[in-house]
Design a protein around this motif. Structure first.
Motif, PDB file in Angstrom:
ATOM      1  N   ALA A  14       0.849  -1.193   0.000  1.00 19.53           N
ATOM      2  CA  ALA A  14       0.000   0.000   0.000  1.00 19.53           C
ATOM      3  C   ALA A  14       0.887   1.246   0.000  1.00 19.53           C
ATOM      4  CB  ALA A  14      -0.894  -0.013   1.239  1.00 19.53           C
ATOM      5  N   SER A  37       0.979   3.809   1.734  1.00 13.60           N
ATOM      6  CA  SER A  37       1.371   4.265   3.077  1.00 13.60           C
ATOM      7  C   SER A  37       2.343   3.307   3.769  1.00 13.60           C
ATOM      8  CB  SER A  37       0.123   4.435   3.941  1.00 13.60           C
ATOM      9  OG  SER A  37      -0.533   3.187   4.073  1.00 13.60           O
ATOM     10  N   ARG A  92       5.160   1.638   2.052  1.00 16.28           N
ATOM     11  CA  ARG A  92       6.207   1.280   1.080  1.00 16.28           C
ATOM     12  C   ARG A  92       7.601   1.566   1.619  1.00 16.28           C
ATOM     13  NH1 ARG A  92       3.285   3.019  -4.526  1.00 16.28           N
ATOM     14  NH2 ARG A  92       1.929   1.201  -4.573  1.00 16.28           N
TER      15      ARG A  92
END
Length: 148
Positions: free
Chosen positions: A123, A125, A127
């Motif tokens: 996702a 948010s 990474r």
């Protein structure tokens, strides 16, 4: 009986000396080392993407860490931002710290397929990846083939 040759002993000592620690680093702050990286094999990326989707990325598993180089100056700045010294990073015992770098100051030497698959799987948010950091300008694929 000594199993290591003098050259192997020297290379091991040199590699340990250049190791700076392990940290979580955002994927968009890691770039591939163009001269040392292999071409991206899309089939391998797809294979890893499927594994990550099914079993998760297992980013903390030492076998899944990526190897990267960074300059001493950039590493010191990132450590200061995280509230620790470079020496503390080398001996960090708790959860790996999350270091922040500007742009692409961290150059991936080994693990580019994992990073590419992670970009496609994680996702936005979430990474980041676990990276074993070494000082730049000090390692070469000829002298440390086991890192690549």
């Amino acid at each position: 009986m000594d199993l290591l040759t003098d050259t192997e002993r020297q290379l091991t000592a040199e590699r340990l000396f250049k190791y700076q620690g392990t940290a979580k680093i955002d994927l968009d702050q890691i770039s591939l080392q163009p001269l040392m990286s292999r071409e991206i094999d899309q089939k391998n990326v797809e294979r890893l993407h499927n594994i990550f989707a099914k079993d998760g990325c297992q980013r903390f598993d030492i076998r899944n860490h990526v190897t990267a180089v960074v300059s001493r100056r950039h590493l010191e700045r990132a450590c200061r931002g995280a509230g620790l010294t470079p020496e503390e990073l080398k001996t960090y015992q708790r959860e790996y710290p999350h270091l922040s770098f500007r742009g692409h100051q961290v150059q991936c030497l080994h693990g580019q397929h994992r990073l590419t698959a992670a970009e496609e799987t994680l996702a936005p948010s979430d990474r980041w990846w676990t990276v074993d950091l070494y000082l730049d300008g000090l390692l070469s694929d000829a002298r440390f083939p086991h890192l690549y």
